[in-house]
Enzyme design. Structure first.
Site, mmCIF file in Angstrom:
data_model
loop_
_atom_site.group_PDB
_atom_site.id
_atom_site.type_symbol
_atom_site.label_atom_id
_atom_site.label_comp_id
_atom_site.label_asym_id
_atom_site.label_seq_id
_atom_site.Cartn_x
_atom_site.Cartn_y
_atom_site.Cartn_z
ATOM 1 N N HIS A 22 -3.413 -19.292 -2.720
ATOM 2 C CA HIS A 22 -2.885 -19.055 -1.372
ATOM 3 C C HIS A 22 -3.856 -19.644 -0.344
ATOM 4 O O HIS A 22 -4.766 -18.962 0.124
ATOM 5 C CB HIS A 22 -2.716 -17.558 -1.129
ATOM 6 C CG HIS A 22 -1.799 -16.888 -2.100
ATOM 7 N ND1 HIS A 22 -0.491 -16.581 -1.801
ATOM 8 C CD2 HIS A 22 -1.991 -16.480 -3.374
ATOM 9 C CE1 HIS A 22 0.080 -16.004 -2.837
ATOM 10 N NE2 HIS A 22 -0.819 -15.929 -3.810
ATOM 11 N N ASP B 90 0.273 -8.978 7.559
ATOM 12 C CA ASP B 90 1.588 -8.362 7.727
ATOM 13 C C ASP B 90 2.013 -7.572 6.491
ATOM 14 O O ASP B 90 2.596 -6.492 6.600
ATOM 15 C CB ASP B 90 2.645 -9.443 8.002
ATOM 16 C CG ASP B 90 2.479 -10.089 9.367
ATOM 17 O OD1 ASP B 90 2.293 -9.352 10.347
ATOM 18 O OD2 ASP B 90 2.542 -11.327 9.441
ATOM 19 N N ASN C 241 0.011 -13.527 11.874
ATOM 20 C CA ASN C 241 0.485 -14.914 11.846
ATOM 21 C C ASN C 241 2.003 -15.035 11.729
ATOM 22 O O ASN C 241 2.539 -16.138 11.812
ATOM 23 C CB ASN C 241 -0.189 -15.702 10.716
ATOM 24 C CG ASN C 241 0.086 -15.135 9.331
ATOM 25 O OD1 ASN C 241 1.221 -14.814 9.000
ATOM 26 N ND2 ASN C 241 -0.955 -15.021 8.514
ATOM 27 N N HIS D 162 1.566 -20.395 2.604
ATOM 28 C CA HIS D 162 1.181 -19.066 2.131
ATOM 29 C C HIS D 162 0.763 -19.080 0.673
ATOM 30 O O HIS D 162 -0.312 -18.580 0.334
ATOM 31 C CB HIS D 162 2.352 -18.098 2.331
ATOM 32 C CG HIS D 162 2.019 -16.672 2.025
ATOM 33 N ND1 HIS D 162 1.841 -16.202 0.736
ATOM 34 C CD2 HIS D 162 1.831 -15.607 2.836
ATOM 35 C CE1 HIS D 162 1.549 -14.917 0.775
ATOM 36 N NE2 HIS D 162 1.547 -14.525 2.033
ATOM 37 N N SER E 281 -0.845 25.575 -4.473
ATOM 38 C CA SER E 281 -0.191 25.384 -5.767
ATOM 39 C C SER E 281 -1.080 24.644 -6.758
ATOM 40 O O SER E 281 -1.106 24.960 -7.945
ATOM 41 C CB SER E 281 1.118 24.605 -5.586
ATOM 42 O OG SER E 281 2.066 25.367 -4.867
ATOM 43 N N PHE F 266 4.927 13.825 -8.904
ATOM 44 C CA PHE F 266 4.626 12.934 -7.785
ATOM 45 C C PHE F 266 3.530 11.931 -8.106
ATOM 46 O O PHE F 266 3.136 11.143 -7.236
ATOM 47 C CB PHE F 266 4.264 13.755 -6.545
ATOM 48 C CG PHE F 266 5.367 14.682 -6.109
ATOM 49 C CD1 PHE F 266 6.693 14.297 -6.211
ATOM 50 C CD2 PHE F 266 5.080 15.942 -5.618
ATOM 51 C CE1 PHE F 266 7.716 15.161 -5.831
ATOM 52 C CE2 PHE F 266 6.098 16.809 -5.234
ATOM 53 C CZ PHE F 266 7.421 16.416 -5.338
ATOM 54 N N ASP G 69 12.434 24.943 -9.911
ATOM 55 C CA ASP G 69 12.533 23.783 -9.026
ATOM 56 C C ASP G 69 13.398 22.676 -9.609
ATOM 57 O O ASP G 69 13.817 21.766 -8.889
ATOM 58 C CB ASP G 69 11.142 23.232 -8.703
ATOM 59 C CG ASP G 69 10.488 23.993 -7.560
ATOM 60 O OD1 ASP G 69 11.207 24.705 -6.835
ATOM 61 O OD2 ASP G 69 9.263 23.882 -7.391
ATOM 62 N N HIS H 231 11.536 18.030 -10.095
ATOM 63 C CA HIS H 231 10.120 18.369 -10.132
ATOM 64 C C HIS H 231 9.575 18.536 -11.553
ATOM 65 O O HIS H 231 8.390 18.782 -11.720
ATOM 66 C CB HIS H 231 9.870 19.658 -9.348
ATOM 67 C CG HIS H 231 9.900 19.485 -7.865
ATOM 68 N ND1 HIS H 231 10.950 18.895 -7.213
ATOM 69 C CD2 HIS H 231 8.990 19.810 -6.904
ATOM 70 C CE1 HIS H 231 10.702 18.879 -5.906
ATOM 71 N NE2 HIS H 231 9.517 19.417 -5.694
ATOM 72 N N ARG I 55 1.892 25.446 -14.629
ATOM 73 C CA ARG I 55 2.183 26.491 -13.656
ATOM 74 C C ARG I 55 2.209 27.853 -14.334
ATOM 75 O O ARG I 55 1.774 28.858 -13.765
ATOM 76 C CB ARG I 55 3.527 26.223 -12.989
ATOM 77 C CG ARG I 55 3.971 27.313 -12.007
ATOM 78 C CD ARG I 55 5.321 26.947 -11.401
ATOM 79 N NE ARG I 55 5.732 27.899 -10.379
ATOM 80 C CZ ARG I 55 6.567 28.912 -10.582
ATOM 81 N NH1 ARG I 55 7.048 29.139 -11.800
ATOM 82 N NH2 ARG I 55 6.906 29.715 -9.592
#
Length: 681
Positions: A34, A163, A193, A276, A400, A457, A489, A493, A540
């Site tokens: 690049h 960007d 740019n 680029h 939690s 997650f 849940d 989850h 849990r």
């Protein structure tokens, strides 16, 4: 505080053209890379490196150097050109070997490969996020170690970004946090740019970047002409003054918006997407040399230009001044100096092994029935106050994840940017940002970062976890709610595929402990580990304690061990995490039926896989049938050549945990039936 003059060397245009020439020549020789970004940001680089950057090419690891991050890492030849010209151990042959096998100039900057590279960048947005972590580490270390007249921690973090970095969502997470934390010594220079791979960005990127960063609480300078190196240098000087003196009554990071032309210097590729990510081509390079009045051969830099760039003598002088300051600091504050040295080296306290052994012995005797997330907090209650530099946090789930410990202070910053330092961070709902910030903290040195969220997650933070593994960083991820055992849940989850998915990441140690003792061992091993990240997958629901002898307890750290075994076992039951208790129950039922059983706990498949062949065979004898059980996808278990796997190759349901295990047939009775089927009974 005194600031150096921001005036540029007289021949700054030649300095910038040296970057452009090296960059286009290296990309052309590799026929890959690049060139546009290095050519467009060359003047900005001259402004920073010639007038402001505090560094020592002879010692890239000097503790009080400024950190410089190229977040738009596809433009790696900008960084490699700077390192070569400034006098780092990066000879011209390495520039010629750009993107070649085993060179020190890989396609994207890689920490630990190239002297002077602070972080591995390429996945856009993570470089700026790492830089936020570096700036946070600097500020916290300064608060802990600096004394009146002894600012032994006093450096800036500079970032180049483009960007693409701003389009990636992780930059929002990180820059929002940086504004909240008032990280005034973080100075970012935005290469505005207007071009990305697909062309002019205004068809898909029309953010008002100035207003966006003002909304975060940053200071913003510009737009300035990014090809006017003096204007850029003056802007950096202004940002540095604000970092120390404040601005508008508060301390905040600064964004300098620099309007540039991608491929600057190229007559026909300037301001085009082709600049680029494509080599310019021999004909265009010849025209560019003519346009820049650069009559030198490829990879040739005139001696007078090299002397303008050479920072070795000045860097050695500034490092020597700091060494003298630290020597006086060490004499005046010997304990603090020793602690600073230890933490920057990444060493654990001298009594760490004794402390963890005592903790494991206590948990063994107490036989606690607790969730492994609670066992994790018990470990933190013990180790947190005794491992200086342990820096925890959670993505809005502290209650939690249980990532705090008794008496720990939380990091807080008021509206003016004044910080109340603490060892626990509320990251907000920013899993990806948290993970990449932790990488930056680890890269800076002085801290062992850990952070918590729900295991499902981990998908949000996965690429930062991967980067930690690639960079071999000591980072600890605390992932709770590790299976369908979280219950009501529901499937959004319940992380049925996530343990297996994380185990696929090379150099990531994944632990899924079965009780409090295994949890303590997992924590101890994660903190001892200096060459990569660890992930702790915690329950849990409450888990019963397991009975094990001293030999078995000592083998937990090997990733798998024999929990119990009859002589000449007829079948091996393999389990991990909460399912180990099912295997223990099933073994009891099978023994009542006259079956000889071995129960093997595998808290970490990734660690077990690194053991010797002899040890593996001692745990899993080849001639004995095997059954594996885990409340998740079954694919990962087939490498251990089981005769059957009891698992869950579909998404979960919403219901209480006990009902879910029964519904999906992950029970002791089902395991007994499976074992008997394998044995033909």
């Amino acid at each position: 505080m005194q600031f150096p003059a921001s005036d540029l060397p007289r021949d700054s245009a030649l300095m910038a053209n040296a970057i452009r020439a090296l960059s286009m020549d290296a990309v052309q020789k590799a026929n890959s890379g690049h060139p546009g970004m290095p050519m467009g940001m060359a003047d900005m680089a001259v402004a920073l490196w010639a007038c402001h950057l505090k560094h020592s090419p002879r010692n890239p690891h000097w503790a009080d150097r400024d950190r410089f991050v190229v977040s738009n890492g596809h433009g790696s030849m900008l960084l490699y050109s700077l390192l070569h010209l400034a006098g780092y151990d990066l000879p011209i042959q390495e520039i010629k070997n750009f993107r070649q096998l085993h060179s020190k100039t890989p396609g994207h900057p890689e920490v630990g490969v190239t002297p002077g590279v602070e972080t591995t960048t390429g996945p856009l947005g993570q470089g700026i996020t790492n830089a936020v972590g570096m700036a946070l580490a600097e500020r916290l270390l300064a608060a802990q170690f600096n004394q009146p007249g002894f600012d032994v921690v006093d450096h800036n973090t500079y970032v180049f970004l483009g960007d693409g970095c701003l389009m990636e969502g992780v930059s929002h997470e990180a820059c929002s946090l940086a504004g909240v934390w008032g990280l005034s010594k973080l100075i970012a220079l935005y290469d505005d740019n207007g071009i990305s791979i697909d062309g002019q960005v205004d068809a898909w990127f029309r953010d008002d970047t100035r207003q966006r960063f003002l909304a975060y609480g940053w200071h913003v300078i510009g737009p300035v002409d990014g090809h006017d190196a003096q204007a850029v240098s003056d802007a950096i000087a202004q940002a540095r003054r604000w970092a120390v003196e404040g601005h508008d009554g508060r301390f905040a990071p600064t964004l300098i918006i620099c309007k540039t032309q991608i491929g600057k210097g190229s007559p026909n590729r300037v301001n085009t997407a082709k600049a680029h990510g494509e080599a310019l081509g021999e004909e265009e390079i010849a025209l560019t040399r003519q346009a820049m009045d650069w009559p030198y051969a490829p990879f040739e830099i005139p001696r007078d230009v090299v002397s303008l760039w050479d920072a070795r003598q000045e860097g050695a002088r500034r490092e020597s001044e700091w060494n003298d300051l630290f020597a006086r600091y060490k004499k005046a504050f010997p304990q603090q100096a020793a602690a600073f040295i230890r933490r920057m080296k990444g060493d654990l306290p001298a009594d760490f092994s004794a402390r963890t052994e005592a903790l494991i012995a206590r948990l063994t005797s107490e036989q606690l029935t607790v969730a492994s997330r609670k066992a994790s907090q018990i470990v933190l209650d013990d180790l947190g106050p005794r491992v200086p530099g342990l820096l925890g946090g959670s993505a809005d789930l502290t209650g939690s994840n249980l990532t705090n410990w008794k008496g720990v202070a939380s990091l807080r910053v008021n509206a003016q940017g004044a910080m109340t330092a603490g060892e626990h961070i509320n990251y907000g709902v920013r899993e990806f940002g948290m993970a990449a910030v932790m990488n930056g903290v680890a890269l800076h040195g002085g801290f062992i970062p850990y952070g918590g969220t729900f295991l499902t997650f981990s998908d949000y933070s996965r690429n930062a976890i991967r980067m930690a593994a690639l960079m071999r960083l000591r980072v600890v991820h605390v992932f709770t709610h590790d299976s369908i055992g979280l219950g009501e849940d529901g499937p959004t989850h319940q992380p049925v595929e996530h343990p297996a998915s994380l185990r696929l990441i090379p150099n990531l140690h994944v632990w899924r402990p079965a009780d409090a003792v295994e949890t303590a061992v997992a924590w101890a091993e994660a903190l001892r580990r200096g060459d990569g990240p660890s992930a702790l997958l915690l329950s849990r629901q409450n888990l019963p304690p397991q009975v094990r002898d001293a030999a078995s307890a000592a083998d937990i750290a090997k990733g798998a061990y024999v929990l119990s075994s009859d002589r000449r076992p007829q079948i091996v039951l393999m389990a991990t995490g909460s399912e180990l208790s099912l295997a223990v129950q099933a073994a009891g039922h099978l023994r009542e039926q006259g079956v000889r059983v071995r129960v093997v706990s595998i808290p970490s498949t990734t660690v077990f896989d690194q053991q010797t062949a002899d040890y593996k065979a001692s745990v899993l004898p080849a001639e004995v049938p095997r059954v594996a059980v885990e409340a998740g996808v079954t694919d990962v278990w087939w490498k251990y050549q089981p005769d059957a796997v009891l698992g869950l190759d579909r998404f979960g349901e919403s219901a209480p945990a006990a009902q879910l295990f029964q519904h999906f047939g992950i029970t002791a009775d089902a395991l007994v039936a499976t074992a008997n089927a394998v044995l033909g009974r």
